[in-house]
Design an enzyme around this catalytic site. Structure first.
Site, PDB file in Angstrom:
ATOM      1  N   SER A 198       0.818  -1.214   0.000  1.00  0.00           N
ATOM      2  CA  SER A 198       0.000   0.000   0.000  1.00  0.00           C
ATOM      3  C   SER A 198       0.853   1.266   0.000  1.00  0.00           C
ATOM      4  CB  SER A 198      -0.944   0.007   1.207  1.00  0.00           C
ATOM      5  OG  SER A 198      -0.215  -0.123   2.412  1.00  0.00           O
ATOM      6  N   ASP A 202      -2.283   6.608  11.910  1.00  0.00           N
ATOM      7  CA  ASP A 202      -1.532   5.939  10.844  1.00  0.00           C
ATOM      8  C   ASP A 202      -0.183   6.624  10.688  1.00  0.00           C
ATOM      9  OD1 ASP A 202      -0.456   4.895   8.539  1.00  0.00           O
ATOM     10  OD2 ASP A 202      -2.189   5.296   7.265  1.00  0.00           O
ATOM     11  N   HIS A 220       1.717   5.261   6.343  1.00  0.00           N
ATOM     12  CA  HIS A 220       1.485   5.849   5.025  1.00  0.00           C
ATOM     13  C   HIS A 220       1.802   7.344   5.072  1.00  0.00           C
ATOM     14  CE1 HIS A 220      -0.922   2.110   5.136  1.00  0.00           C
ATOM     15  NE2 HIS A 220      -0.484   2.004   3.901  1.00  0.00           N
TER      16      HIS A 220
END
Length: 378
Positions: free
Chosen positions: A130, A357, A360
């Site tokens: 990802s 998060d 990312h």
């Protein structure tokens, strides 16, 4: 004897014509050489600049604040909701304005038309997890603004998605393959990681002109969040294998496939190093961080990076190594944190209830720099 004067006049005329042509030829030759000299200067400047970039260590430098950045904004229609931090309510935007400055050179500002011109009629594929999808979205947003709406589209095939710049006959693709090797469902829905099987993923890579790989994060998930239940190599099953031993075996399968199936005269291959996380092993949360670190007193080299470098060293295929790990480790401010989804004004009073998060990256943001570096390497 009567013909001799005529012969003499003819010879004199011939000498005159030849001398005149010689003069014109000499002048033409001089102009030709002058033009070539001028062009050689331009070519020499280009090659000197290119040579300087090749000699420059792109990984050694610092982040400098640059008001002329970002190169696009969060309205880019190809961004996932999870990375549009400004839209999701993040109150600061300085994280979009930091530019990486190597000590020995400058990375050229990304020029979409120039990039597309060089990539005309080519397939560029980014392969990985990802975070590679993060980088794919960045690259698509960097180029899409110069293409009319009717002349661009996205298509989906299996684990791939492809952005098409129709007038350039260029595709920028992402292929989901977080281990590179195959992860399959087995009996009782067990997730089985096959360290010596790759073709189900690799069949999508064939025919690409540029391949950019990454694989690290899914190998390093802790026991509680392990990405597999069993590991299989040949006919042997393993419940407990050192993740770095498994990583090395998986990368060896990938390296063998590249060596046997790709032609360096037709395909350019790059491997991007792992993107660091700022939540657990690095000792801080990324929430509310507003600026990069200046440096590390004791730089840490992740074990996956050492494994990867050794695999690349042993390959016969010339794979270019894109090392973004240390420069990116300084950017604790660039993660979505709690702004990986929309946070209302009421929600901002209870941010502790949200998951953070720190893996990312917000876009625009850090992956744009990876792509500016990629542009130089290509």
């Amino acid at each position: 004897m009567a013909k001799n004067p005529l012969l003499l006049h003819f010879l004199l005329f011939l000498v005159l014509v030849l001398s005149l042509f010689s003069g014109i030829s000499s002048q033409y030759a001089l102009e030709e050489l002058t033009w070539l000299d001028d062009n050689d200067d331009e070519i020499s400047m280009f090659h000197n600049r290119h040579s300087a970039m090749r000699k420059c260590d792109l990984t050694s430098g610092k982040w400098v604040f640059d008001q002329s950045y970002p190169l696009y904004d969060s309205s880019c229609p190809y961004l996932s909701t999870a990375v549009t931090c400004t839209k999701n309510g993040r109150p600061d935007s300085d994280y979009e304005k930091w530019r990486w400055k190597p000590h020995g050179c400058d990375i050229p500002r990304f020029n979409a038309l120039e990039f597309l011109g060089r990539m005309r009629k080519k397939r560029i594929m980014l392969v990985g997890d990802s975070i590679m999808r993060n980088q794919w979205e960045s690259l698509v947003c960097l180029v899409q603004s110069v293409i009319p709406m009717a002349r661009k589209t996205v298509t989906y095939v299996g684990p791939t998605m492809a952005f098409h710049a129709m007038d350039f006959e260029t595709t920028i693709e992402f292929c989901w393959a977080p281990f590179l090797v195959e992860l399959k469902k087995g009996p009782e829905n067990k997730r089985i990681l096959h360290l010596d099987m790759i073709e189900e993923n690799a069949k999508y890579w064939r025919g690409a002109d540029v391949l950019v790989f990454d694989s690290a994060h899914w190998w390093t998930h802790s026991d509680k969040y392990s990405s597999w239940d069993l590991i299989m190599e040949g006919n042997n099953f393993y419940r407990n294998m050192n993740p770095m031993v498994a990583y090395e075996k998986g990368l060896m399968t990938w390296a063998k496939w590249v060596d046997l199936n790709l032609d360096p005269r037709k395909t350019r291959v790059l491997f991007r190093s792992m993107s660091p996380r700022h939540n657990r092993e690095n000792g801080w949360k990324c929430f509310n961080q507003r600026e990069p670190l200046e440096s590390f007193s004791h730089p840490h080299v992740p074990e996956p990076l050492l494994v990867l470098k050794e695999i690349l060293r042993r390959m016969s295929f010339p794979v270019s190594f894109q090392d973004i790990t240390t420069m990116t480790a300084l950017r604790r401010d660039g993660h979505p944190s709690v702004y990986n989804k929309f946070v209302s004004q009421t929600g901002k009073q209870h941010l502790g209830d949200y998951k953070s998060d720190c893996s990312h990256w917000c876009l625009p943001g850090v992956p744009d720099t990876w792509n500016e570096m990629l542009n130089v390497m290509l």
